[in-house]
Design a protein around this motif. Structure first.
Motif, mmCIF file in Angstrom:
data_model
loop_
_atom_site.group_PDB
_atom_site.id
_atom_site.type_symbol
_atom_site.label_atom_id
_atom_site.label_comp_id
_atom_site.label_asym_id
_atom_site.label_seq_id
_atom_site.Cartn_x
_atom_site.Cartn_y
_atom_site.Cartn_z
ATOM 1 N N UNK A 10 0.434 -9.054 2.017
ATOM 2 C CA UNK A 10 1.660 -8.759 2.941
ATOM 3 C C UNK A 10 2.205 -7.352 2.971
ATOM 4 N N UNK A 11 1.969 -7.413 4.867
ATOM 5 C CA UNK A 11 1.788 -5.686 5.213
ATOM 6 C C UNK A 11 3.624 -5.044 5.085
ATOM 7 N N UNK A 12 4.180 -3.499 4.633
ATOM 8 C CA UNK A 12 5.258 -3.282 4.544
ATOM 9 C C UNK A 12 5.792 -3.343 6.016
ATOM 10 N N UNK A 13 5.175 -2.885 7.507
ATOM 11 C CA UNK A 13 5.746 -2.762 8.362
ATOM 12 C C UNK A 13 4.860 -4.028 9.334
ATOM 13 N N UNK A 17 15.416 0.160 3.589
ATOM 14 C CA UNK A 17 13.860 0.787 3.866
ATOM 15 C C UNK A 17 12.825 1.485 3.182
ATOM 16 N N UNK A 18 11.593 0.999 3.060
ATOM 17 C CA UNK A 18 10.652 1.399 2.508
ATOM 18 C C UNK A 18 10.678 3.031 2.668
ATOM 19 N N UNK A 19 9.908 3.582 1.571
ATOM 20 C CA UNK A 19 9.896 4.834 1.215
ATOM 21 C C UNK A 19 8.610 5.949 1.330
ATOM 22 N N UNK A 20 7.715 5.083 1.116
ATOM 23 C CA UNK A 20 6.500 5.003 0.886
ATOM 24 C C UNK A 20 5.886 4.118 1.333
ATOM 25 N N UNK A 21 4.401 3.958 1.290
ATOM 26 C CA UNK A 21 3.661 3.176 1.857
ATOM 27 C C UNK A 21 2.356 2.677 0.973
ATOM 28 N N UNK A 22 2.279 1.086 0.603
ATOM 29 C CA UNK A 22 1.276 0.651 0.395
ATOM 30 C C UNK A 22 0.474 0.024 1.168
ATOM 31 N N UNK A 23 -0.613 -0.465 0.924
ATOM 32 C CA UNK A 23 -1.804 -1.155 1.487
ATOM 33 C C UNK A 23 -1.100 -2.576 1.840
ATOM 34 N N UNK A 24 -1.159 -3.212 2.805
ATOM 35 C CA UNK A 24 -1.098 -4.567 2.477
ATOM 36 C C UNK A 24 -1.647 -5.383 1.459
ATOM 37 N N UNK A 25 -2.846 -5.076 1.483
ATOM 38 C CA UNK A 25 -4.316 -5.654 0.509
ATOM 39 C C UNK A 25 -3.350 -5.406 -1.436
ATOM 40 N N UNK A 26 -2.458 -3.692 -1.523
ATOM 41 C CA UNK A 26 -2.383 -3.626 -2.643
ATOM 42 C C UNK A 26 -1.097 -3.812 -3.494
#
Length: 231
Positions: free
Chosen positions: A30-33, A58-67
């Motif tokens: 699931x992508x974050x954005x 809102x998300x504060x940081x990133x996670x890859x779609x596949x993470x």
């Protein structure tokens, strides 16, 4: 008939909640954005986490779609600004679990390897090891071994794009299922999980800590490396 969703009940994946911060267990895939290709994203589900506030978190940081795993969300503008400063520095502790092909000979160590984009195109997210790149440091330790693979705990000190994936691959033990850096099949399942966050959000309190359980797609490989059934 509605399309199937990767996140049928986001509330069930809530790991932590207070007046400033939410932490959820994001599913892999699931992508974050939103991206140029469209499709379901985490943003589509965030209204369900307002809990009475006028705006969604809102998300504060990133996670890859596949993470998969721990993702921090700020509940309002002041919270986002405060959390953003913490994540931009080095005070937030991030802990990941990965299952890698092969594995290091030692039981713990560090990878100090600068990274740069493979392409000058700013839309490209693919990275490479580059002595002239941005500094990138990851600490690691072995949690278990089995079936020719290793279960690692990864603690990134910096937060470069794809840092853990490139660091593991360049060290000779790519993350299982990584189609970009590890030679895994397209559509394979990346075995990288954001296990825990420790956030010093309140000066006079212990850091906020959240842990995400081992995801279903990694359980077989983790069990072969010694993960107890209770985790």
């Amino acid at each position: 008939m509605s399309a199937p969703t990767l996140l049928p009940d986001i509330g069930a994946r809530l790991l932590y909640r207070d007046a400033l911060l939410l932490v959820i267990d994001k599913p892999a895939g699931l992508p974050v954005h939103p991206g140029p290709k469209g499709g379901e994203t985490l943003t589509d589900h965030l209204d369900a986490l307002r809990f009475g506030l006028p705006r969604r978190p809102e998300a504060v940081h990133r996670l890859d779609r596949d993470t998969s795993g721990c993702l921090a969300l700020g509940r309002h503008a002041k919270a986002l600004a405060r959390l953003g400063k913490l994540f931009a520095g080095s005070s937030v502790r991030k802990t990941y679990w990965a299952v890698v092909e092969g594995g290091p000979a030692a039981e713990s160590g560090s990878i100090d390897m600068p990274l740069a984009r493979r392409s000058p195109d700013p839309r490209s997210w693919w990275m490479k090891a580059d002595p002239a790149g941005d500094p990138a440091l990851t600490h690691w330790r072995v949690l278990g071994r089995g079936d020719g693979r290793t279960w690692l705990e990864l603690s990134p000190v910096t937060g470069r794009t794809h840092q853990l994936r490139v660091h593991c691959a360049e060290s000779g033990w790519p993350i299982l299922g990584d189609p970009i850096y590890g030679g895994g099949p397209r559509g394979g399942v990346l075995h990288l999980h954001a296990r825990a966050l420790s956030i010093p959000l309140y000066p006079k309190r212990d850091p906020v800590r959240a842990e995400a359980p081992a995801p279903a797609h990694m359980r077989a490989a983790l069990s072969a490396c010694g993960l107890p059934d209770s985790m």
